[in-house]
Enzyme design. Structure first.
Site, PDB file in Angstrom:
ATOM      1  N   CYS A  41     -37.606  46.013  15.999  1.00  4.03           N
ATOM      2  CA  CYS A  41     -38.421  45.306  14.808  1.00  4.03           C
ATOM      3  C   CYS A  41     -37.686  45.920  13.469  1.00  4.03           C
ATOM      4  CB  CYS A  41     -39.869  45.248  14.694  1.00  4.03           C
ATOM      5  SG  CYS A  41     -40.351  46.800  14.530  1.00  4.03           S
ATOM      6  N   CYS A  44     -37.920  49.712  12.943  1.00  7.99           N
ATOM      7  CA  CYS A  44     -36.912  50.566  13.294  1.00  7.99           C
ATOM      8  C   CYS A  44     -35.885  50.725  12.304  1.00  7.99           C
ATOM      9  CB  CYS A  44     -36.252  50.000  14.676  1.00  7.99           C
ATOM     10  SG  CYS A  44     -37.504  49.899  16.090  1.00  7.99           S
ATOM     11  N   ASP A 466     -12.260  29.950 -16.297  1.00 11.41           N
ATOM     12  CA  ASP A 466     -11.069  30.184 -17.053  1.00 11.41           C
ATOM     13  C   ASP A 466     -10.179  29.057 -16.741  1.00 11.41           C
ATOM     14  OD1 ASP A 466      -9.235  31.725 -18.235  1.00 11.41           O
ATOM     15  OD2 ASP A 466      -8.442  32.290 -16.433  1.00 11.41           O
ATOM     16  N   ASP A 660      -9.287  34.547 -12.523  1.00 13.97           N
ATOM     17  CA  ASP A 660      -8.245  35.153 -11.263  1.00 13.97           C
ATOM     18  C   ASP A 660      -7.431  36.460 -12.160  1.00 13.97           C
ATOM     19  OD1 ASP A 660      -6.848  33.663 -13.201  1.00 13.97           O
ATOM     20  OD2 ASP A 660      -5.171  33.393 -11.875  1.00 13.97           O
ATOM     21  N   ASP A 664     -10.416  38.368 -16.976  1.00 14.32           N
ATOM     22  CA  ASP A 664     -11.557  37.732 -16.655  1.00 14.32           C
ATOM     23  C   ASP A 664     -12.598  39.011 -16.013  1.00 14.32           C
ATOM     24  OD1 ASP A 664     -10.683  35.471 -17.304  1.00 14.32           O
ATOM     25  OD2 ASP A 664      -9.514  35.264 -15.442  1.00 14.32           O
TER      26      ASP A 664
END
Length: 786
Positions: A41, A44, A466, A660, A664
């Protein structure tokens, strides 16, 4: 991702070079993932985290109960993976290191696929009790119940044989300073067994003859026999063990998308021998540089390069786009790709975890092993859950005994409280949904960095985009030029510009370099290269002086007032020598085929779309007008973009940024969520919270919808887990649930949470990629010029 052409200098001409250095990972911080076996559970998982977090050489630990993995950030100068594994093993669990050439860290033996002999034996022992209980249902009372001595033998075999894993887990949990679900099961069932055994042994006058007489009765007061409850303990253990077995199978096979990814590579491949023949060999024996064959209908086994043949391959497992791609000599292949048509010979360039598929498996595994902020509440509750439940059970026993005067009734109520309580449902609520959501996102070509990234994407209300490489194809071309001195040769000016731009990675730079290559213009040697943020790049060329390439202002160029219309909608790159303007080039880019569809989908979902670009305002306005974007900002420096996003956040917006380039990166780091476009620069990919493996903006729409669906699923799971315990524990304390029903309900609670999470695996975005349109554009090359 695959950005080998941009490794010399990943800086476009409108960003400082110090951005790259500031985003490097600390050298003394290593990452390790372990497969953990034996967790029962969330407690643990919390115990493992607690133990490892105490180690000074460990920076951060995330243990995923649902995924049964541990992600550990540590100092390699102070400890080793083997030492960390040993620390985990000392807590009572089994940790397994990832093999060097494997795709994913897995245990040596998959407990979920073992034949469940222990469970079968458990139900065989339970069968006589079920027959006896069936007799009670048909009016036979306890007549069909086996004699007490048989009940005792069967219950003892179950309690101290088949239930041994419960004891081991409970003891290890207590030694670790935290109590897990197995502690509750052990306390409850041992109490039932001990109480029933005591009643049987002490009933009557205590003589052997009296004991033997009682042994032939079925119990519960029939024929003057003692009221034993051996069947209750056996049924509790059987139901809980069955629930755990179903839970393990669901987690490992239905919920985890990693197994599906691993199945994409074949076990055997056709390898070309020195004499030209092909033999089937095991994939694990293949080395980089070997030549393999992939025929129609087969899967590509490794990353490689086509050296002979041609065909069409589907790479949807990585890109989310099911459009077949033409592969010819010189083209790259990705492990796991399906060859739909044709036959290919390819040379192995990477294998195992070094392939793009291996990268995806590791990224997905790391992401699934992380925790969302919503999980913190469940962690805090489970940390004190078991002690609180034990306290409630003791109070229930005392109050019930005091009110009824019946110790057996009080005991059954207390045991029901222990058994009905389920920290598993709480522990599974968030990670189960995260695992399913991450898998669905990966299927749509979106790789989230971690659970917090997925959570952030599900809350966004604004997307900043962008232009170049995001909305457009990112492959601009020269459409016009102007020279200050008409006597200047265009090729000479282009040669100067390309020589300097060769040290930048911006799409405009790539366009100039490609144009120079097409005209067979050799690049000149340059020195003293530097980037001027938001303006351009400059360098010295021996014999000429300082060459500047960038904006018109940067190159000291004033364009004529009346220029052809194309200059209003194209990007301008100007060139100067020693601050004397030479001329400028107009470069136009193409919109991606489905960009308008993606913008419409985002806007229909209630997402505000904003365009920010370093390009001039007229170009930005033109693109925004084509796409129906009402807010568009041009001439934005990297700092301007980040500042504008910060203002939006101050106004209460949850902002995502998609880009990209290195320029950015500051905006991506500032935004709540960020998406790095396919084949973006390394810095952009590192700054982003998610990577888009396809070129389409539709992946952003898919990411947002999948994230929202995952958050809804998490909240549903948490609500169910909390309400289950809030209702179940009081009902058990008041006697409305006996231990058997409580055990069945407890097992079903975990299964129901997993089943709800599994609904996510069937989730489909409202707007899928338009494969027909995309395929037609691939074949015809038709796009719209901006």
């Amino acid at each position: 991702m695959n950005d080998s052409t941009r490794t010399d200098n990943p800086n476009p001409y409108d960003v400082d070079t110090d951005i790259q250095s500031s985003t490097q990972l600390t050298p003394q911080r290593a990452h390790l993932q372990l497969a953990i076996d034996g967790m029962s559970c969330q407690a643990c998982a919390s115990r493992i985290e607690k133990v490892l977090n105490k180690k000074p050489s460990v920076y951060d630990v995330n243990v995923n109960f649902a995924g049964e993995t541990a992600n550990v950030d540590y100092d390699p100068a102070q400890t080793t993976p083997e030492q960390i594994t040993e620390w985990v093993n000392k807590t009572g669990f089994v940790a397994n290191l990832q093999a060097a050439d494997s795709l994913f860290s897995q245990a040596d033996e998959d407990t979920a696929t073992q034949y469940p002999w222990r469970l079968i034996g458990l139900w065989i022992c339970l069968l006589p009790f079920l027959v006896g209980m069936a007799g009670m249902l048909v009016g036979q009372g306890m007549a069909w119940m086996p004699p007490i001595w048989i009940q005792f033998v069967l219950a003892t075999i179950v309690q101290f044989g088949f239930a041994l894993p419960f004891y081991k887990s409970a003891w290890a949990s207590i030694k670790g300073g935290l109590a897990n679900m197995d502690v509750l099961v052990v306390i409850g069932t041992v109490t039932i067994w001990a109480y029933s055994t005591y009643l049987w042994l002490t009933h009557g006058d205590g003589s052997l003859n009296s004991l033997l007489q009682n042994s032939h009765a079925g119990g519960h007061g029939v024929s003057n026999s003692p009221a034993v409850y051996f069947e209750a303990g056996v049924m509790v253990i059987a139901f809980v063990r069955t629930g755990k077995y179903l839970e393990e199978r669901t987690k490992k096979h239905s919920l985890n998308s990693i197994d599906l990814l691993l199945s994409l590579t074949p076990d055997e491949v056709e390898q070309q021998q020195p004499n030209g023949d092909f033999h089937n060999v095991a994939l694990k024996d293949i080395q980089v540089g070997d030549i393999l064959r992939a025929k129609q209908g087969s899967r590509v086994a490794t990353d490689g390069t086509v050296i002979d043949g041609s065909g069409w391959c589907v790479e949807s497992h990585l890109t989310g786009e099911s459009v077949p791609l033409k592969k010819e000599v010189g083209d790259g292949l990705l492990a796991g790709a399906l060859v739909e048509n044709g036959s290919l010979l390819y040379r192995v360039s990477a294998k195992g975890s070094d392939t793009k598929l291996g990268d995806m498996v590791q990224a997905l595994s790391d992401a699934q092993g992380s925790k969302a902020n919503l999980a913190r509440l469940a962690d805090r509750v489970t940390a004190v859950f078991v002690p609180v439940v034990v306290a409630i059970a003791l109070v229930t026993f005392a109050v019930t005994w005091w009110l009824t005067g019946m110790v057996d009734t009080a005991l059954m109520h207390a045991v029901s409280v222990l058994v009905i309580a389920c920290p598993c449902a709480l522990g599974l609520a968030t990670p189960a949904a995260i695992m399913a959501g991450m898998g669905v996102a990966a299927r749509h070509g979106v790789w989230f960095k971690d659970a917090q990234s997925l959570e952030a994407a599900g809350n966004i209300d604004t997307v900043v985009l962008d232009k170049t490489g995001t909305l457009t194809v990112g492959k601009p071309s020269i459409v016009d030029h102007v020279m200050v001195d008409k006597s200047l040769a265009v090729d000479d000016v282009l040669q100067l510009a390309a020589s300097v731009e060769a040290h930048a990675s911006h799409p405009l730079a790539t366009a100039l370099i490609s144009a120079a290559a097409e005209r067979h213009l050799p690049l000149l040697n340059v020195s003293d290269i530097s980037v001027v943020k938001g303006a351009g790049i400059q360098a010295n060329i021996e014999g000429l002086g300082l060459i500047k390439v960038g904006t018109a202002e940067f190159a000291n160029l004033t364009l004529p007032k009346f220029m052809p219309k194309v200059w209003q909608i194209a990007s301008t790159v100007a060139i100067s020598v020693n601050d004397e303007a030479l001329g400028a080039f107009a470069l136009a880019d193409d919109l991606k085929a489905d960009t308008p569809q993606a913008i419409t989908a985002l806007q229909e979902a209630g997402i505000k779309v904003i365009l920010m670009s370093g390009d001039k305002q007229s170009v930005v306005d033109h693109v925004a007008g084509q796409l129906g974007i009402k807010q568009a900002y041009g001439k934005m420096s990297p700092r301007d973009k980040a500042s504008q996003i910060a203002l939006l956040q101050t106004a209460g917006h949850k902002v995502a940024m998609a880009g990209d380039g290195v320029n950015d990166a500051p905006a991506m780091a500032t935004a709540d969520a960020s998406f790095a476009m396919f084949e973006g620069t390394d810095v952009a990919q590192h700054s982003a919270s998610a990577r888009l493996m396809g070129e389409s903006l539709m992946h952003i729409d898919a990411a947002q919808k999948i994230a929202q669906a995952t958050l809804r699923n998490i909240k549903q799971n948490l609500f169910f887990a909390f309400i289950y315990n809030c209702l179940g524990i009081p009902l058990a304390a008041l006697g409305f649930l006996n231990p058997m029903i409580a055990a069945a309900a407890m097992a079903l609670s975990s299964i129901s949470v997993l089943m709800n999470a599994l609904r996510l695996t069937r989730f489909k975005t409202e707007v899928e990629l338009d494969n027909t349109v995309t395929a037609s554009h691939i074949k015809t090359g038709r796009t719209s010029k901006v």
